[in-house]
Design a protein around this motif. Structure first.
Motif, PDB file in Angstrom:
ATOM      1  N   LEU A 202       0.856  -1.180   0.000  1.00 28.45           N
ATOM      2  CA  LEU A 202       0.000   0.000   0.000  1.00 28.45           C
ATOM      3  C   LEU A 202       0.896   1.234   0.000  1.00 28.45           C
ATOM      4  O   LEU A 202       1.330   1.720   1.041  1.00 28.45           O
ATOM      5  CB  LEU A 202      -0.922  -0.001   1.220  1.00 28.45           C
ATOM      6  CG  LEU A 202      -1.959   1.129   1.290  1.00 28.45           C
ATOM      7  CD1 LEU A 202      -2.908   1.086   0.098  1.00 28.45           C
ATOM      8  CD2 LEU A 202      -2.735   1.054   2.595  1.00 28.45           C
ATOM      9  N   ALA A 203       1.199   1.732  -1.187  1.00 32.66           N
ATOM     10  CA  ALA A 203       2.116   2.869  -1.313  1.00 32.66           C
ATOM     11  C   ALA A 203       1.481   4.156  -0.812  1.00 32.66           C
ATOM     12  O   ALA A 203       2.164   5.007  -0.223  1.00 32.66           O
ATOM     13  CB  ALA A 203       2.546   3.039  -2.770  1.00 32.66           C
ATOM     14  N   GLU A 204       0.196   4.298  -1.042  1.00 36.47           N
ATOM     15  CA  GLU A 204      -0.507   5.497  -0.603  1.00 36.47           C
ATOM     16  C   GLU A 204      -2.003   5.224  -0.615  1.00 36.47           C
ATOM     17  O   GLU A 204      -2.525   4.571  -1.514  1.00 36.47           O
ATOM     18  CB  GLU A 204      -0.198   6.680  -1.526  1.00 36.47           C
ATOM     19  CG  GLU A 204      -0.816   7.994  -1.114  1.00 36.47           C
ATOM     20  CD  GLU A 204      -0.348   9.156  -1.969  1.00 36.47           C
ATOM     21  OE1 GLU A 204       0.639   9.821  -1.593  1.00 36.47           O
ATOM     22  OE2 GLU A 204      -0.966   9.381  -3.037  1.00 36.47           O
ATOM     23  N   LEU A 205      -2.687   5.722   0.407  1.00 35.90           N
ATOM     24  CA  LEU A 205      -4.142   5.648   0.472  1.00 35.90           C
ATOM     25  C   LEU A 205      -4.686   7.033   0.188  1.00 35.90           C
ATOM     26  O   LEU A 205      -4.253   8.024   0.800  1.00 35.90           O
ATOM     27  CB  LEU A 205      -4.585   5.181   1.860  1.00 35.90           C
ATOM     28  CG  LEU A 205      -6.097   5.010   2.071  1.00 35.90           C
ATOM     29  CD1 LEU A 205      -6.652   3.923   1.158  1.00 35.90           C
ATOM     30  CD2 LEU A 205      -6.392   4.695   3.523  1.00 35.90           C
ATOM     31  N   ARG A 206      -5.636   7.119  -0.739  1.00 35.80           N
ATOM     32  CA  ARG A 206      -6.135   8.417  -1.176  1.00 35.80           C
ATOM     33  C   ARG A 206      -7.622   8.544  -0.854  1.00 35.80           C
ATOM     34  O   ARG A 206      -8.416   7.679  -1.221  1.00 35.80           O
ATOM     35  CB  ARG A 206      -5.907   8.590  -2.679  1.00 35.80           C
ATOM     36  CG  ARG A 206      -4.427   8.617  -3.039  1.00 35.80           C
ATOM     37  CD  ARG A 206      -4.219   8.729  -4.526  1.00 35.80           C
ATOM     38  NE  ARG A 206      -2.855   9.130  -4.837  1.00 35.80           N
ATOM     39  CZ  ARG A 206      -2.414   9.429  -6.053  1.00 35.80           C
ATOM     40  NH1 ARG A 206      -3.233   9.351  -7.086  1.00 35.80           N
ATOM     41  NH2 ARG A 206      -1.162   9.794  -6.241  1.00 35.80           N
ATOM     42  N   VAL A 207      -7.969   9.633  -0.188  1.00 31.64           N
ATOM     43  CA  VAL A 207      -9.361   9.917   0.148  1.00 31.64           C
ATOM     44  C   VAL A 207      -9.700  11.300  -0.380  1.00 31.64           C
ATOM     45  O   VAL A 207      -9.034  12.286  -0.034  1.00 31.64           O
ATOM     46  CB  VAL A 207      -9.597   9.872   1.672  1.00 31.64           C
ATOM     47  CG1 VAL A 207     -11.020  10.315   2.010  1.00 31.64           C
ATOM     48  CG2 VAL A 207      -9.334   8.470   2.209  1.00 31.64           C
ATOM     49  N   ILE A 208     -10.722  11.394  -1.236  1.00 36.91           N
ATOM     50  CA  ILE A 208     -11.148  12.695  -1.739  1.00 36.91           C
ATOM     51  C   ILE A 208     -12.205  13.263  -0.799  1.00 36.91           C
ATOM     52  O   ILE A 208     -12.997  12.524  -0.211  1.00 36.91           O
ATOM     53  CB  ILE A 208     -11.674  12.596  -3.186  1.00 36.91           C
ATOM     54  CG1 ILE A 208     -11.801  14.001  -3.792  1.00 36.91           C
ATOM     55  CG2 ILE A 208     -13.000  11.865  -3.240  1.00 36.91           C
ATOM     56  CD1 ILE A 208     -11.904  14.015  -5.301  1.00 36.91           C
ATOM     57  N   MET A 239      -7.460  14.578  -0.659  1.00 38.61           N
ATOM     58  CA  MET A 239      -7.541  15.369  -1.879  1.00 38.61           C
ATOM     59  C   MET A 239      -8.813  16.218  -1.873  1.00 38.61           C
ATOM     60  O   MET A 239      -9.926  15.691  -1.768  1.00 38.61           O
ATOM     61  CB  MET A 239      -7.518  14.451  -3.103  1.00 38.61           C
ATOM     62  CG  MET A 239      -6.260  13.608  -3.198  1.00 38.61           C
ATOM     63  SD  MET A 239      -6.156  12.623  -4.711  1.00 38.61           S
ATOM     64  CE  MET A 239      -7.550  11.536  -4.488  1.00 38.61           C
ATOM     65  N   ARG A 240      -8.634  17.497  -1.971  1.00 38.64           N
ATOM     66  CA  ARG A 240      -9.765  18.423  -2.013  1.00 38.64           C
ATOM     67  C   ARG A 240     -10.447  18.342  -3.384  1.00 38.64           C
ATOM     68  O   ARG A 240      -9.787  18.458  -4.421  1.00 38.64           O
ATOM     69  CB  ARG A 240      -9.270  19.848  -1.773  1.00 38.64           C
ATOM     70  CG  ARG A 240     -10.376  20.908  -1.690  1.00 38.64           C
ATOM     71  CD  ARG A 240      -9.776  22.297  -1.815  1.00 38.64           C
ATOM     72  NE  ARG A 240      -8.709  22.541  -0.862  1.00 38.64           N
ATOM     73  CZ  ARG A 240      -8.877  23.153   0.306  1.00 38.64           C
ATOM     74  NH1 ARG A 240     -10.075  23.602   0.651  1.00 38.64           N
ATOM     75  NH2 ARG A 240      -7.855  23.342   1.118  1.00 38.64           N
ATOM     76  N   GLY A 272      -3.539   8.089  14.061  1.00 38.22           N
ATOM     77  CA  GLY A 272      -2.233   7.439  13.987  1.00 38.22           C
ATOM     78  C   GLY A 272      -1.627   7.294  12.600  1.00 38.22           C
ATOM     79  O   GLY A 272      -0.606   6.619  12.466  1.00 38.22           O
ATOM     80  N   PHE A 273      -2.230   7.899  11.575  1.00 33.02           N
ATOM     81  CA  PHE A 273      -1.621   7.798  10.246  1.00 33.02           C
ATOM     82  C   PHE A 273      -0.223   8.396  10.285  1.00 33.02           C
ATOM     83  O   PHE A 273      -0.004   9.505  10.766  1.00 33.02           O
ATOM     84  CB  PHE A 273      -2.474   8.512   9.196  1.00 33.02           C
ATOM     85  CG  PHE A 273      -3.634   7.691   8.714  1.00 33.02           C
ATOM     86  CD1 PHE A 273      -3.459   6.749   7.700  1.00 33.02           C
ATOM     87  CD2 PHE A 273      -4.885   7.831   9.289  1.00 33.02           C
ATOM     88  CE1 PHE A 273      -4.526   5.972   7.261  1.00 33.02           C
ATOM     89  CE2 PHE A 273      -5.965   7.055   8.855  1.00 33.02           C
ATOM     90  CZ  PHE A 273      -5.779   6.118   7.840  1.00 33.02           C
ATOM     91  N   GLY A 274       0.732   7.642   9.748  1.00 30.45           N
ATOM     92  CA  GLY A 274       2.128   8.051   9.825  1.00 30.45           C
ATOM     93  C   GLY A 274       2.430   9.311   9.047  1.00 30.45           C
ATOM     94  O   GLY A 274       3.172  10.172   9.514  1.00 30.45           O
ATOM     95  N   THR A 275       1.878   9.428   7.850  1.00 27.97           N
ATOM     96  CA  THR A 275       2.078  10.603   7.013  1.00 27.97           C
ATOM     97  C   THR A 275       0.722  11.026   6.456  1.00 27.97           C
ATOM     98  O   THR A 275      -0.001  10.196   5.913  1.00 27.97           O
ATOM     99  CB  THR A 275       3.045  10.311   5.852  1.00 27.97           C
ATOM    100  OG1 THR A 275       4.290   9.839   6.368  1.00 27.97           O
ATOM    101  CG2 THR A 275       3.289  11.558   5.016  1.00 27.97           C
ATOM    102  N   VAL A 276       0.392  12.287   6.590  1.00 34.97           N
ATOM    103  CA  VAL A 276      -0.850  12.819   6.040  1.00 34.97           C
ATOM    104  C   VAL A 276      -0.491  13.983   5.118  1.00 34.97           C
ATOM    105  O   VAL A 276       0.139  14.949   5.539  1.00 34.97           O
ATOM    106  CB  VAL A 276      -1.828  13.308   7.129  1.00 34.97           C
ATOM    107  CG1 VAL A 276      -3.124  13.821   6.497  1.00 34.97           C
ATOM    108  CG2 VAL A 276      -2.121  12.182   8.114  1.00 34.97           C
ATOM    109  N   VAL A 277      -0.886  13.865   3.852  1.00 30.52           N
ATOM    110  CA  VAL A 277      -0.600  14.883   2.850  1.00 30.52           C
ATOM    111  C   VAL A 277      -1.916  15.449   2.361  1.00 30.52           C
ATOM    112  O   VAL A 277      -2.870  14.703   2.112  1.00 30.52           O
ATOM    113  CB  VAL A 277       0.187  14.290   1.658  1.00 30.52           C
ATOM    114  CG1 VAL A 277       0.453  15.349   0.608  1.00 30.52           C
ATOM    115  CG2 VAL A 277       1.486  13.666   2.141  1.00 30.52           C
TER     116      VAL A 277
END
Length: 279
Positions: A202-208, A239-240, A272-277
């Motif tokens: 799971l390289a990245e999880l994306r939520v719009i 993602m906005r 607890g998400f390690g990285t949030v972008v």
């Protein structure tokens, strides 16, 4: 024998489709139809209705034996064809096999770190992906899959072994929301979320984040619960929603406020998400 698949676009250098500079490959065709799709012209294959041929101001399209033929040299890329298409398609498609795509990718070296396959839904063409990734691996390029998560990755573990991972879209958590937004349900996506995380793919999880069209808060909470301790090593991208490129019922829909985005970012970090972008 190599299979030729419909390619919508190949972007030589992208900085938004994974780590580093990458070549992004967009296939044509998708198995769901999101109301907020920012690339709606990639959803379906051309049916040869001829609407775009009549509308093309450059005369770059013509009907040949019931199919639309595209002249790349005449085309001015004004996008009239995709704007008038009633089928969420595009006539500007090239049918290429993995070796032909790889030759294009190789011409961009050494200025790229890897390739990212997107769409449409690239997992509709797993054999193509396996062949392309094998070729890219052979010259030291990384390989990422950008997927809506509705194809069962457990059935394609050989492909996963060739990839660095999957950037997985989690459009909704609740199936009612998912069906309203996409016309399908999200059971496979939730299954893939756990499966990919367990295998460190799971390289990245994306939520719009939309306004009243999905459940991003529930998606973040649900994903955190499903990931368990693995949430700390998971990269989450919020993602906005922006209306650019969107056509249909969400054309012109509003974007969420900064306050809501900030609140969801805070929620994700508290879970607890390690990285949030945020993008």
């Amino acid at each position: 024998m190599s299979v030729h698949i419909p390619i919508n676009n190949i972007i030589p250098f992208s900085l938004v489709d994974g780590p580093g500079a990458r070549c992004s490959i967009f296939v044509q065709g998708c198995n769901i139809h999101c109301a907020y799709c920012h690339n709606p012209e990639t959803q379906r294959l051309c049916v040869g209705c001829g609407t775009c041929v009549r509308a093309c101001p450059a005369g770059a399209l013509r009907m040949v034996c019931g199919a639309v033929e595209w002249n790349r040299d005449t085309c001015v890329k004004c996008d009239t064809c995709i704007h008038v298409c009633p089928n969420h398609s595009s006539p500007r498609i090239l049918y290429l096999d993995a070796e032909q795509v790889f030759e294009r990718v190789r011409s961009y070296m050494p200025f790229i770190r890897g390739v990212t396959c997107s769409g449409g839904e690239c997992m509709l063409y797993p054999n193509f992906l396996s062949e392309l990734f094998g070729l890219c691996r052979g010259v030291g390029l990384g390989c990422l899959i950008d997927s809506n998560g509705t194809v069962d990755f457990a059935e394609h573990q050989g492909l996963l072994a060739l990839s660095d991972g999957v950037m997985l879209d989690l459009k909704c958590w609740d199936d009612t929301w998912f069906a309203s937004l996409t016309g399908a349900d999200g059971k496979a996506v939730r299954k893939n979320l756990e499966f990919l995380a367990e295998r460190n793919k799971l390289a990245e999880l994306r939520v719009i984040v939309t306004v009243n069209r999905n459940d991003p808060e529930a998606a973040v909470r649900g994903a955190a619960g499903a990931l368990g301790e693995r949430v700390a090593s998971t990269r989450l991208r919020l993602m906005r929603f922006r209306h650019f490129g969107v056509r249909g019922e969400m054309e012109g829909a509003p974007s969420p406020t900064d306050e809501r985005i900030d609140a969801i970012e805070g929620l994700a970090k508290s879970l607890g998400f390690g990285t949030v972008v945020v993008s």
